[in-house]
Design a protein around this motif. Structure first.
Motif, PDB file in Angstrom:
ATOM      1  N   TYR A  96     -23.335  21.103 -38.366  1.00 19.26           N
ATOM      2  CA  TYR A  96     -23.361  22.524 -38.722  1.00 19.26           C
ATOM      3  C   TYR A  96     -22.395  22.810 -39.868  1.00 19.26           C
ATOM      4  O   TYR A  96     -22.728  23.518 -40.829  1.00 19.26           O
ATOM      5  N   LEU A  97     -21.184  22.260 -39.782  1.00 22.02           N
ATOM      6  CA  LEU A  97     -20.193  22.485 -40.830  1.00 22.02           C
ATOM      7  C   LEU A  97     -20.675  21.929 -42.168  1.00 22.02           C
ATOM      8  O   LEU A  97     -20.543  22.575 -43.219  1.00 22.02           O
ATOM      9  N   ALA A  98     -21.262  20.735 -42.127  1.00 18.88           N
ATOM     10  CA  ALA A  98     -21.775  20.117 -43.352  1.00 18.88           C
ATOM     11  C   ALA A  98     -22.933  20.916 -43.928  1.00 18.88           C
ATOM     12  O   ALA A  98     -22.970  21.213 -45.132  1.00 18.88           O
ATOM     13  N   ALA A  99     -23.889  21.285 -43.072  1.00 18.68           N
ATOM     14  CA  ALA A  99     -25.061  22.011 -43.557  1.00 18.68           C
ATOM     15  C   ALA A  99     -24.687  23.391 -44.075  1.00 18.68           C
ATOM     16  O   ALA A  99     -25.228  23.866 -45.075  1.00 18.68           O
ATOM     17  N   GLY A 100     -23.744  24.050 -43.401  1.00 24.07           N
ATOM     18  CA  GLY A 100     -23.303  25.366 -43.864  1.00 24.07           C
ATOM     19  C   GLY A 100     -22.708  25.308 -45.253  1.00 24.07           C
ATOM     20  O   GLY A 100     -22.990  26.146 -46.115  1.00 24.07           O
ATOM     21  N   ASN A 101     -21.891  24.286 -45.504  1.00 27.82           N
ATOM     22  CA  ASN A 101     -21.263  24.151 -46.816  1.00 27.82           C
ATOM     23  C   ASN A 101     -22.261  23.767 -47.897  1.00 27.82           C
ATOM     24  O   ASN A 101     -22.191  24.271 -49.018  1.00 27.82           O
ATOM     25  N   ILE A 102     -23.217  22.898 -47.563  1.00 28.68           N
ATOM     26  CA  ILE A 102     -24.168  22.509 -48.600  1.00 28.68           C
ATOM     27  C   ILE A 102     -25.144  23.640 -48.904  1.00 28.68           C
ATOM     28  O   ILE A 102     -25.606  23.803 -50.035  1.00 28.68           O
ATOM     29  N   PHE A 368     -16.083  24.956 -56.887  1.00 28.96           N
ATOM     30  CA  PHE A 368     -16.498  23.565 -57.061  1.00 28.96           C
ATOM     31  C   PHE A 368     -17.226  23.036 -55.819  1.00 28.96           C
ATOM     32  O   PHE A 368     -17.018  23.490 -54.708  1.00 28.96           O
ATOM     33  N   SER A 369     -18.041  22.022 -56.065  1.00 30.34           N
ATOM     34  CA  SER A 369     -18.875  21.460 -54.993  1.00 30.34           C
ATOM     35  C   SER A 369     -18.140  20.372 -54.224  1.00 30.34           C
ATOM     36  O   SER A 369     -18.565  19.214 -54.192  1.00 30.34           O
ATOM     37  N   ILE A 370     -17.059  20.775 -53.581  1.00 24.81           N
ATOM     38  CA  ILE A 370     -16.319  19.797 -52.787  1.00 24.81           C
ATOM     39  C   ILE A 370     -17.157  19.303 -51.616  1.00 24.81           C
ATOM     40  O   ILE A 370     -17.070  18.153 -51.202  1.00 24.81           O
ATOM     41  N   PHE A 484     -10.381  22.998 -52.846  1.00 20.88           N
ATOM     42  CA  PHE A 484     -10.022  22.795 -51.455  1.00 20.88           C
ATOM     43  C   PHE A 484      -9.740  24.119 -50.748  1.00 20.88           C
ATOM     44  O   PHE A 484     -10.037  24.271 -49.561  1.00 20.88           O
ATOM     45  N   LEU A 485      -9.164  25.073 -51.464  1.00 20.26           N
ATOM     46  CA  LEU A 485      -8.901  26.388 -50.875  1.00 20.26           C
ATOM     47  C   LEU A 485     -10.213  27.067 -50.515  1.00 20.26           C
ATOM     48  O   LEU A 485     -10.351  27.645 -49.424  1.00 20.26           O
ATOM     49  N   ARG A 486     -11.195  27.012 -51.421  1.00 21.65           N
ATOM     50  CA  ARG A 486     -12.507  27.594 -51.151  1.00 21.65           C
ATOM     51  C   ARG A 486     -13.150  26.927 -49.944  1.00 21.65           C
ATOM     52  O   ARG A 486     -13.705  27.597 -49.056  1.00 21.65           O
ATOM     53  N   PHE A 487     -13.041  25.598 -49.872  1.00 23.66           N
ATOM     54  CA  PHE A 487     -13.633  24.866 -48.759  1.00 23.66           C
ATOM     55  C   PHE A 487     -13.000  25.263 -47.431  1.00 23.66           C
ATOM     56  O   PHE A 487     -13.686  25.458 -46.426  1.00 23.66           O
ATOM     57  N   ILE A 488     -11.681  25.404 -47.416  1.00 21.25           N
ATOM     58  CA  ILE A 488     -10.976  25.760 -46.174  1.00 21.25           C
ATOM     59  C   ILE A 488     -11.359  27.162 -45.708  1.00 21.25           C
ATOM     60  O   ILE A 488     -11.628  27.396 -44.524  1.00 21.25           O
ATOM     61  N   ILE A 489     -11.412  28.113 -46.647  1.00 23.22           N
ATOM     62  CA  ILE A 489     -11.748  29.490 -46.288  1.00 23.22           C
ATOM     63  C   ILE A 489     -13.177  29.578 -45.751  1.00 23.22           C
ATOM     64  O   ILE A 489     -13.437  30.161 -44.689  1.00 23.22           O
ATOM     65  N   SER A 491     -15.067  27.185 -44.592  1.00 26.18           N
ATOM     66  CA  SER A 491     -15.218  26.417 -43.359  1.00 26.18           C
ATOM     67  C   SER A 491     -14.646  27.177 -42.171  1.00 26.18           C
ATOM     68  O   SER A 491     -15.188  27.119 -41.062  1.00 26.18           O
ATOM     69  N   ALA A 492     -13.536  27.911 -42.392  1.00 24.86           N
ATOM     70  CA  ALA A 492     -12.942  28.709 -41.311  1.00 24.86           C
ATOM     71  C   ALA A 492     -13.918  29.783 -40.828  1.00 24.86           C
ATOM     72  O   ALA A 492     -14.070  30.015 -39.621  1.00 24.86           O
ATOM     73  N   VAL A 493     -14.600  30.437 -41.782  1.00 20.93           N
ATOM     74  CA  VAL A 493     -15.599  31.455 -41.418  1.00 20.93           C
ATOM     75  C   VAL A 493     -16.753  30.813 -40.646  1.00 20.93           C
ATOM     76  O   VAL A 493     -17.227  31.363 -39.631  1.00 20.93           O
ATOM     77  N   MET A 494     -17.198  29.656 -41.106  1.00 17.97           N
ATOM     78  CA  MET A 494     -18.307  28.971 -40.436  1.00 17.97           C
ATOM     79  C   MET A 494     -17.921  28.526 -39.032  1.00 17.97           C
ATOM     80  O   MET A 494     -18.719  28.616 -38.091  1.00 17.97           O
ATOM     81  N   ILE A 495     -16.688  28.028 -38.868  1.00 20.12           N
ATOM     82  CA  ILE A 495     -16.229  27.598 -37.544  1.00 20.12           C
ATOM     83  C   ILE A 495     -16.182  28.790 -36.586  1.00 20.12           C
ATOM     84  O   ILE A 495     -16.569  28.682 -35.415  1.00 20.12           O
ATOM     85  N   LEU A 496     -15.719  29.929 -37.075  1.00 26.53           N
ATOM     86  CA  LEU A 496     -15.667  31.131 -36.247  1.00 26.53           C
ATOM     87  C   LEU A 496     -17.068  31.524 -35.781  1.00 26.53           C
ATOM     88  O   LEU A 496     -17.283  31.842 -34.600  1.00 26.53           O
ATOM     89  N   TYR A 497     -18.031  31.488 -36.699  1.00 29.14           N
ATOM     90  CA  TYR A 497     -19.417  31.813 -36.344  1.00 29.14           C
ATOM     91  C   TYR A 497     -19.963  30.801 -35.338  1.00 29.14           C
ATOM     92  O   TYR A 497     -20.638  31.162 -34.373  1.00 29.14           O
ATOM     93  N   TYR A 498     -19.663  29.536 -35.555  1.00 30.41           N
ATOM     94  CA  TYR A 498     -20.163  28.493 -34.666  1.00 30.41           C
ATOM     95  C   TYR A 498     -19.632  28.671 -33.246  1.00 30.41           C
ATOM     96  O   TYR A 498     -20.376  28.563 -32.262  1.00 30.41           O
TER      97      TYR A 498
END
Length: 523
Positions: A96-102, A368-370, A484-489, A491-498
């Motif tokens: 889920y985390l991977a798919a959300g980011n991509i 960036f596409s981290i 990395f800051l964008r990725f962390i922010i 990902s935090a939103v996605m984790i909360l939703y998950y």
């Protein structure tokens, strides 16, 4: 595939693609605007004539990822790409985390392509003011005050074509890609006709550092094949078509990119290359002004096909996520006439159009596409897990050996990246890290393989997946703090939703019909 999947989608996707379709779809998706924009920028400021080596390094890294994608696509021929593969091997949360980011990156990437298309088209009409077709709103913040209706129109048209049918999109992409291939051949031939070996001196103006920095940047010119891997469910013969289509196209694209880069740096001195429109200006510098329009049209075509194929991939990612009920299952429905996931495609289209309408290119380019490199690394990890570890089957000793070796591979890769980024250039540290990496890979190679692909698989396992991990980690290390800051922010939103929605929905789906699920896992 599973009857469960079809129940969620109501109608099956149409199996209409061959290796020929996949090869040209990969070509159309990957060969977008990147080669025309990034090459000049990196040749001018970092790699110089050695930009050819940067493309070769990035192409090799991308090819390693293609191998991993291909084995999974053959073994698990379902829509959803990396989400489906990671979900099987590493579980719902990682998937889920991977798919959300991509998906986030795909939406932003599509919006950026829409804005680029608009800018390129406007510059052909009025080169002095590429923003003249946009609406300026002074009360809006900078970066969001230039509204771009043309970008929205381009996104709607390209995505509507993708929704009309996979085979139709593939045919249009094939026609457009054939035209692009002829134009690229023209660029290479003319470049070598006007080639001057004196333009290649000095070959390494900024040394190896410039080559590696550029390799990380030009890697984005290779992205897009992962969207094609999501088409496995619509492929007639996945075991044959996917390896030929993906591996063949990426090999050809790598050669083409290297030849185009060599033609550019041989035609024009790297210090005189225009960083924004390298090929167009290069033709003007040798007196072929008419060819600048040909290059511009080729760039517009590349962006258009990237949007169409990207739309196909985005829709299938979203479909598979909806099938797992991480988002409403309504988005998993497949239209009975077109055989495409229209609802899922509409969702990504609307989001991309909103972002493209308000956000300027500099705002989008700062994101960036981290996640792309991270997912490529996770796929290599998942491949090793698939081959060497099966829960409740692998012995305790082998499990410990496997995870210690895997940690050693990742840790030594991070060590090499840290040494390089800290400016250490002595050979001792790199030799020690390489020996540790080799020992970790060797440790895995001595273990028993629990799964061996029956039809097609990655060669030289675990060495190639391990090398893919190392190269992706190294390229990840080249990204800046904002990435990395964008990725962390995000990902935090996605984790909360998950935690609040996704985990409960997926648990309900997994337990609603245990007998059917158990039978499906057995197959």
């Amino acid at each position: 595939m599973s009857s469960l999947l079809y129940e969620e989608s109501e109608n099956p996707m149409q199996k209409c693609l061959t290796w020929w379709d996949l090869m040209w779809m990969s070509f159309g998706s990957v060969v977008g605007s990147g080669i025309f924009v990034i090459t000049g920028q990196e040749a001018r400021y970092n790699a110089g004539p050695a930009i050819v080596l940067s493309y070769a390094l990035s192409g090799f890294s991308a090819l390693l990822s293609v191998f991993c994608y291909t084995e999974f696509a053959v073994e698990i021929p379902a829509a959803g790409g990396s989400f489906s593969y990671l979900r099987v091997e590493l579980g719902d949360f990682i998937a889920y985390l991977a798919a959300g980011n991509i998906l986030l990156e795909a939406v932003i990437g599509a919006a950026g392509l829409g804005r680029s298309w608009s800018s390129y088209f406007a510059s052909m009409i009025n080169s002095k003011n590429p923003d003249f077709m946009r609406i300026k709103i002074d009360s809006f913040a900078d970066g969001f005050n230039l509204l771009d209706p043309l970008a929205v129109v381009v996104l709607l048209v390209a995505n509507s074509i993708a929704m009309s049918g996979t085979k139709r999109t593939s045919f249009l992409n094939w026609i457009a890609s054939i035209a692009t291939a002829f134009i690229i051949a023209f660029i290479i031939v003319v470049g070598f006709i006007h080639f001057k070996s004196s333009n290649l001196v000095p070959y390494f103006p900024k040394g190896a550092e410039g080559v590696f920095v550029s390799a990380a940047v030009v890697y984005w010119a290779y992205t897009g094949f992962d969207m094609v891997a999501t088409m496995a469910e619509e492929t007639k013969n996945p075991s044959k078509d996917i390896p030929i289509g993906l591996v063949g196209s990426m090999s050809i694209i790598t050669v083409i990119y290297c030849l185009m880069a060599l033609a550019l740096t041989g035609m024009v001195k790297y210090t005189e290359i225009d960083p924004n429109a390298a090929y167009s200006v290069a033709f003007a510098q040798i007196g072929m002004n008419w060819a600048t329009y040909l290059v511009s049209i080729c760039a517009l075509k590349g962006m258009t096909t990237s949007l169409m194929v990207g739309s196909l991939g985005q829709g299938r990612y979203t479909t598979q996520i909806a099938r797992s009920h991480m988002i409403p299952p309504w988005f998993a429905r497949v239209h009975p006439k077109t055989g495409t996931p229209i609802n899922a495609t509409l969702l990504t289209t609307i989001l991309s159009a909103i972002v493209a309408f308000f956000s300027s290119l500099d705002v989008l380019s700062s994101v960036f596409s981290i996640c792309t490199l991270l997912i490529f690394m996770l796929l290599a990890v998942a491949l090793l897990v698939r081959r060497y570890y099966v829960k409740d089957v692998t012995s305790k000793n082998d499990s410990v050996t496997f995870f210690v070796s895997l940690f050693t591979i990742v840790g030594s890769s991070i060590g090499v990246t840290a040494l390089w980024n800290s400016g250490v250039r002595g050979w001792i540290g790199y030799v020690v890290a390489s020996v540790i990496w080799c020992s970790g890979t060797l440790g895995i190679s001595l273990l028993h393989k629990h799964r061996v692909p029956k039809v097609w698989g990655v060669p030289l396992v675990p060495w190639l997946p391990s090398l893919s991990i190392a190269m992706n980690v190294f390229l990840l290390g080249s990204l800046d703090y904002e990435a990395f800051l964008r990725f962390i922010i995000c990902s935090a939103v996605m984790i909360l939703y998950y935690l609040m929605v996704g985990v409960h929905a997926t648990y309900d789906v997994a337990h609603q019909n245990p007998k059917e699920t158990e039978a499906e896992e057995g197959r």
